[in-house]
Write a protein that holds these residues in place. Structure first.
Motif, mmCIF file in Angstrom:
data_model
loop_
_atom_site.group_PDB
_atom_site.id
_atom_site.type_symbol
_atom_site.label_atom_id
_atom_site.label_comp_id
_atom_site.label_asym_id
_atom_site.label_seq_id
_atom_site.Cartn_x
_atom_site.Cartn_y
_atom_site.Cartn_z
ATOM 1 N N ILE A 8 -6.486 45.382 13.402
ATOM 2 C CA ILE A 8 -6.464 43.931 13.355
ATOM 3 C C ILE A 8 -7.136 43.400 12.071
ATOM 4 C CG2 ILE A 8 -6.493 43.608 15.853
ATOM 5 C CD1 ILE A 8 -9.543 43.029 15.626
ATOM 6 N N ASN A 9 -6.903 42.140 11.819
ATOM 7 C CA ASN A 9 -7.651 41.450 10.783
ATOM 8 C C ASN A 9 -8.977 40.959 11.402
ATOM 9 O OD1 ASN A 9 -8.232 40.143 8.315
ATOM 10 N ND2 ASN A 9 -6.044 39.800 7.981
ATOM 11 N N THR A 10 -9.757 40.257 10.649
ATOM 12 C CA THR A 10 -11.072 39.806 11.125
ATOM 13 C C THR A 10 -10.962 38.723 12.208
ATOM 14 O OG1 THR A 10 -11.087 38.290 9.267
ATOM 15 C CG2 THR A 10 -12.340 40.318 9.006
ATOM 16 N N ILE A 24 -16.586 44.343 16.175
ATOM 17 C CA ILE A 24 -15.238 43.934 16.610
ATOM 18 C C ILE A 24 -14.415 45.106 17.154
ATOM 19 C CG2 ILE A 24 -15.252 42.054 14.910
ATOM 20 C CD1 ILE A 24 -13.019 43.598 13.391
ATOM 21 N N ILE A 75 -10.367 52.028 7.264
ATOM 22 C CA ILE A 75 -11.785 51.656 7.379
ATOM 23 C C ILE A 75 -12.121 50.669 6.269
ATOM 24 C CG2 ILE A 75 -14.161 52.500 7.433
ATOM 25 C CD1 ILE A 75 -13.090 55.273 8.157
ATOM 26 N N GLY A 76 -12.716 49.558 6.656
ATOM 27 C CA GLY A 76 -13.104 48.556 5.670
ATOM 28 C C GLY A 76 -14.614 48.463 5.545
ATOM 29 N N THR A 77 -15.234 47.686 6.422
ATOM 30 C CA THR A 77 -16.650 47.347 6.338
ATOM 31 C C THR A 77 -17.577 48.561 6.263
ATOM 32 O OG1 THR A 77 -16.183 45.313 7.537
ATOM 33 C CG2 THR A 77 -18.476 46.033 7.513
ATOM 34 N N SER A 94 -16.248 41.257 10.860
ATOM 35 C CA SER A 94 -15.668 42.602 10.781
ATOM 36 C C SER A 94 -16.740 43.624 11.138
ATOM 37 C CB SER A 94 -15.148 42.861 9.361
ATOM 38 O OG SER A 94 -16.234 42.852 8.442
ATOM 39 N N GLY A 95 -16.387 44.910 11.107
ATOM 40 C CA GLY A 95 -17.355 45.966 11.364
ATOM 41 C C GLY A 95 -17.466 46.313 12.842
ATOM 42 N N LEU A 151 -7.205 49.360 12.731
ATOM 43 C CA LEU A 151 -8.495 49.161 12.068
ATOM 44 C C LEU A 151 -9.265 48.033 12.736
ATOM 45 C CD1 LEU A 151 -8.168 47.374 8.589
ATOM 46 C CD2 LEU A 151 -6.467 47.216 10.373
ATOM 47 N N GLY A 152 -10.549 48.047 12.470
ATOM 48 C CA GLY A 152 -11.444 47.056 13.054
ATOM 49 C C GLY A 152 -12.666 47.750 13.620
ATOM 50 N N GLY A 153 -13.673 47.914 12.767
ATOM 51 C CA GLY A 153 -14.937 48.471 13.247
ATOM 52 C C GLY A 153 -15.054 49.975 13.238
ATOM 53 N N ILE A 154 -14.099 50.670 12.661
ATOM 54 C CA ILE A 154 -14.177 52.136 12.651
ATOM 55 C C ILE A 154 -15.311 52.579 11.718
ATOM 56 C CG2 ILE A 154 -12.991 54.294 12.052
ATOM 57 C CD1 ILE A 154 -10.347 52.864 12.782
ATOM 58 N N LYS A 173 0.353 42.670 8.802
ATOM 59 C CA LYS A 173 -0.979 42.709 9.397
ATOM 60 C C LYS A 173 -1.134 41.577 10.404
ATOM 61 C CE LYS A 173 -5.743 43.431 8.108
ATOM 62 N NZ LYS A 173 -6.653 43.554 6.970
HETATM 63 C C1 LIG Z 1 -15.033 41.723 2.281
HETATM 64 C C2 LIG Z 1 -13.752 41.775 3.055
HETATM 65 C C3 LIG Z 1 -12.578 41.338 2.470
HETATM 66 C C4 LIG Z 1 -11.369 41.379 3.164
HETATM 67 N N1 LIG Z 1 -10.226 40.947 2.552
HETATM 68 C C5 LIG Z 1 -9.049 41.010 3.220
HETATM 69 C C6 LIG Z 1 -7.848 40.586 2.594
HETATM 70 O O1 LIG Z 1 -7.828 40.137 1.451
HETATM 71 N N2 LIG Z 1 -6.702 40.697 3.297
HETATM 72 C C7 LIG Z 1 -6.668 41.185 4.579
HETATM 73 O O2 LIG Z 1 -5.602 41.261 5.194
HETATM 74 N N3 LIG Z 1 -7.813 41.585 5.190
HETATM 75 C C8 LIG Z 1 -8.976 41.521 4.545
HETATM 76 N N4 LIG Z 1 -10.139 41.925 5.168
HETATM 77 C C9 LIG Z 1 -10.085 42.401 6.549
HETATM 78 C C10 LIG Z 1 -10.058 43.934 6.621
HETATM 79 O O3 LIG Z 1 -8.953 44.463 5.938
HETATM 80 C C11 LIG Z 1 -10.031 44.440 8.069
HETATM 81 O O4 LIG Z 1 -8.849 44.008 8.711
HETATM 82 C C12 LIG Z 1 -11.220 43.958 8.871
HETATM 83 O O5 LIG Z 1 -12.381 43.872 8.061
HETATM 84 C C13 LIG Z 1 -11.501 44.885 10.049
HETATM 85 O O6 LIG Z 1 -11.756 46.202 9.631
HETATM 86 P P1 LIG Z 1 -13.267 46.746 9.374
HETATM 87 O O7 LIG Z 1 -14.069 46.380 10.586
HETATM 88 O O8 LIG Z 1 -13.093 48.236 9.182
HETATM 89 O O9 LIG Z 1 -13.753 46.071 8.144
HETATM 90 C C14 LIG Z 1 -11.348 41.894 4.483
HETATM 91 C C15 LIG Z 1 -12.539 42.339 5.067
HETATM 92 C C16 LIG Z 1 -13.739 42.281 4.383
HETATM 93 C C17 LIG Z 1 -15.008 42.749 5.072
#
Ligand SMILES: Cc1cc2nc3c(=O)[nH]c(=O)nc-3n(C[C@H](O)[C@H](O)[C@H](O)COP(=O)(O)O)c2cc1C
Length: 169
Positions: A46-48, A75, A122-124, A71-72, A100-103, A20
């Motif tokens: 991407i990561n956050t 980004i 999808i995360g957030t 995140s969300g 990933l990132g904001g989907i 990642k």
């Molecule tokens: C509450 C929370 C916890 C997260 N924990 C991790 C983690 O432990 N390891 C990691 O690589 N990314 C972690 N992330 C990042 C997400 O995997 C993702 O890369 C990032 O949030 C962008 O995607 P999103 O906008 O769909 O959330 C976390 C994100 C959130 C919101």
């Protein structure tokens, strides 16, 4: 540093290594190239993005850790550009990208496929709508029917860049 970690992991496992990538680096494409050379099988981007919020009354950061990962949907434009940049390197090595990132919708997910992702995550947005994945899957399926794609992989990297661009910002 990431390449050194991947190298150490590669030396100790034959299992699939998905690496990642952080957007908090100067040149994410160069970072991608280094971890691919070190043995990554796939990339995730991407990561956050690191951020901060300040409570103006207490004059303290609202996060206990002072800073935290943003995140969300905010980004998504950053994430799309990073996936596009990483894809320019990854495609030369046949290394797939999980985007990933904001989907938060099918259209968001499709943007990531077009930018170069082979899969999306999808995360957030799931926190807001736990049933979102079903809707996104359906939206992607509808788009594929409408555009005649039989497989998601057919969409990977189909982005057509403008050629008459002017440099901005
Ligand atoms: C509450 C929370 C916890 C997260 N924990 C991790 C983690 O432990 N390891 C990691 O690589 N990314 C972690 N992330 C990042 C997400 O995997 C993702 O890369 C990032 O949030 C962008 O995607 P999103 O906008 O769909 O959330 C976390 C994100 C959130 C919101």
């Amino acid at each position: 540093m990431a390449a050194r970690v991947v190298e150490a992991c590669r030396a100790n496992t034959g299992k699939t290594l998905i690496v990642k990538l952080s957007p908090n680096q100067t040149d994410i494409a160069e970072g991608a190239r280094r971890v691919i050379d070190a043995g990554a099988d796939a990339l995730s981007a991407i990561n956050t993005l690191m951020g901060m919020q300040i409570d103006v009354h207490s004059r303290k950061p609202t996060l206990g850790n002072n800073q935290g990962g943003l995140s969300g949907p905010a980004i998504k434009p950053v994430a799309l550009l990073k996936v596009h940049q990483v894809y320019q390197v990854a495609k030369q090595h046949g290394v797939p990208i999980i985007g990933l990132g904001g989907i938060a919708s099918a259209e968001d997910a499709i943007e990531f496929f077009l930018a170069g992702a082979s899969m999306v995550a999808i995360g957030t947005a799931i926190a807001k709508d736990p049933l979102l994945v079903k809707k996104v899957n359906k939206g992607i399926a509808d788009y594929m029917v409408r555009h005649g794609y039989k497989s998601v992989s057919e969409m990977t990297g189909l982005l057509e860049l403008n050629t008459d661009t002017v440099l901005c910002g």
